[in-house]
Design an enzyme around this catalytic site. Structure first.
Site, PDB file in Angstrom:
ATOM      1  N   GLU A   1      -2.649  11.367   3.407  1.00  0.00           N
ATOM      2  CA  GLU A   1      -3.719  11.188   4.380  1.00  0.00           C
ATOM      3  C   GLU A   1      -3.723  12.404   5.301  1.00  0.00           C
ATOM      4  O   GLU A   1      -2.689  13.018   5.551  1.00  0.00           O
ATOM      5  CB  GLU A   1      -3.534   9.922   5.210  1.00  0.00           C
ATOM      6  CG  GLU A   1      -3.717   8.632   4.445  1.00  0.00           C
ATOM      7  CD  GLU A   1      -3.574   7.413   5.339  1.00  0.00           C
ATOM      8  OE1 GLU A   1      -4.586   6.773   5.648  1.00  0.00           O
ATOM      9  OE2 GLU A   1      -2.427   7.127   5.738  1.00  0.00           O
TER      10      GLU A   1
ATOM     11  N   GLU B   1       0.857  -1.192   0.000  1.00  0.00           N
ATOM     12  CA  GLU B   1       0.000   0.000   0.000  1.00  0.00           C
ATOM     13  C   GLU B   1       0.890   1.237   0.000  1.00  0.00           C
ATOM     14  O   GLU B   1       1.889   1.281   0.718  1.00  0.00           O
ATOM     15  CB  GLU B   1      -0.902  -0.004   1.234  1.00  0.00           C
ATOM     16  CG  GLU B   1      -1.764   1.240   1.402  1.00  0.00           C
ATOM     17  CD  GLU B   1      -2.679   1.140   2.626  1.00  0.00           C
ATOM     18  OE1 GLU B   1      -3.096   0.009   2.977  1.00  0.00           O
ATOM     19  OE2 GLU B   1      -2.965   2.178   3.248  1.00  0.00           O
TER      20      GLU B   1
END
Length: 257
Positions: free
Chosen positions: A150, A145
């Protein structure tokens, strides 16, 4: 520019400067110029709560991801709007959307960048990220990932870049952070540059984190893009009781090789 780097393993080193990208050929993009629902030739949807196997998508998130619902994902004024709303839907108290290029477009190496304005509101958790295209056979976190960006509404202006893979999943990811102003009121460019030797993370062209790519990690295969806005969960935290709605707006997303 203020900078805070969190070093998790020996994979990480800091560059701390602007550099000229070697990736100049545009191979895929969405400029979000056609109003309406997102382009189905480029995007599909993850739908639901991730239940029962991974309720809350494995992170105890509170939203239900809908499909082809303008209230949660739409293109308007040259931007993709992913909106989280406080409303009862199925078994959730919030709705939102999660768009993916899975089975439509994926890439091995290159520069992936998105120009975005992030939502305000405590409990919001917007993300621009990638998963290994072999996830259906390898599973997570073996597939790998790449979290390009974020942010959580309880820590305004702090941008997280993180990598997760076997042995470094969940809170044990390899990552760093950078603090920049006005992420909820102005657009910024969030990007990675990725090849066989490194994965570098940028905000507005500033390289704040680099990762040494090696054969022992899963970053030498194709990955696809995900755009989503979660609510609460292990990362987003408690949601403000007064929250009604908030949106991540994306001006464009582009892939260069």
């Amino acid at each position: 520019m203020p900078l805070l780097l969190l070093i998790s393993t020996g994979f990480v080193f800091l560059s701390g400067c602007k550099i000229q990208s070697k990736f100049q050929k545009l191979v895929w993009s969405d400029e979000f110029n056609e109003p309406g629902l997102p382009d189905t030739s480029k995007w599909s949807y993850n739908v639901g709560r991730g239940c029962p196997q991974n309720c809350g998508w494995g992170n105890n998130e509170l939203q239900y991801y809908t499909e082809k619902r303008r209230e949660n994902a739409r293109v308007e004024n040259g931007r993709l709007v992913i909106e989280a709303r406080k409303e009862t839907f199925e078994d959730a108290a919030y709705t939102s959307a999660r768009l993916v290029t899975k089975n439509k477009a994926d890439w091995k190496y290159g520069r992936v960048e998105a120009r975005a304005k992030l939502p305000a509101g405590i409990g919001t958790w917007p993300a621009i990220w990638m998963l290994g295209a072999n996830i259906d056979t390898a599973g997570w976190p073996v597939c790998g990932e790449i979290d390009i960006m974020e942010h959580k509404g309880s820590r305004l202006n702090k941008i997280y870049g993180t990598l997760h893979f076997q042995g470094y999943s969940g809170d044990n990811g390899v990552g760093g952070t950078i603090v920049i102003p006005n992420v909820t009121t102005e657009f910024h460019v969030y990007s990675i540059e990725w090849d066989s030797t490194s994965i570098k993370f940028f905000v507005d062209g500033f390289n704040y984190l680099s990762f040494k790519n090696q054969s022992v990690v899963p970053y030498n295969q194709k990955f696809y893009v995900i755009l989503n806005l979660a609510m609460g969960g292990n990362f987003g935290g408690a949601v403000d009781a007064a929250f009604k709605s908030a949106a991540m707006e994306i001006d464009y997303i582009r892939v260069y090789q």
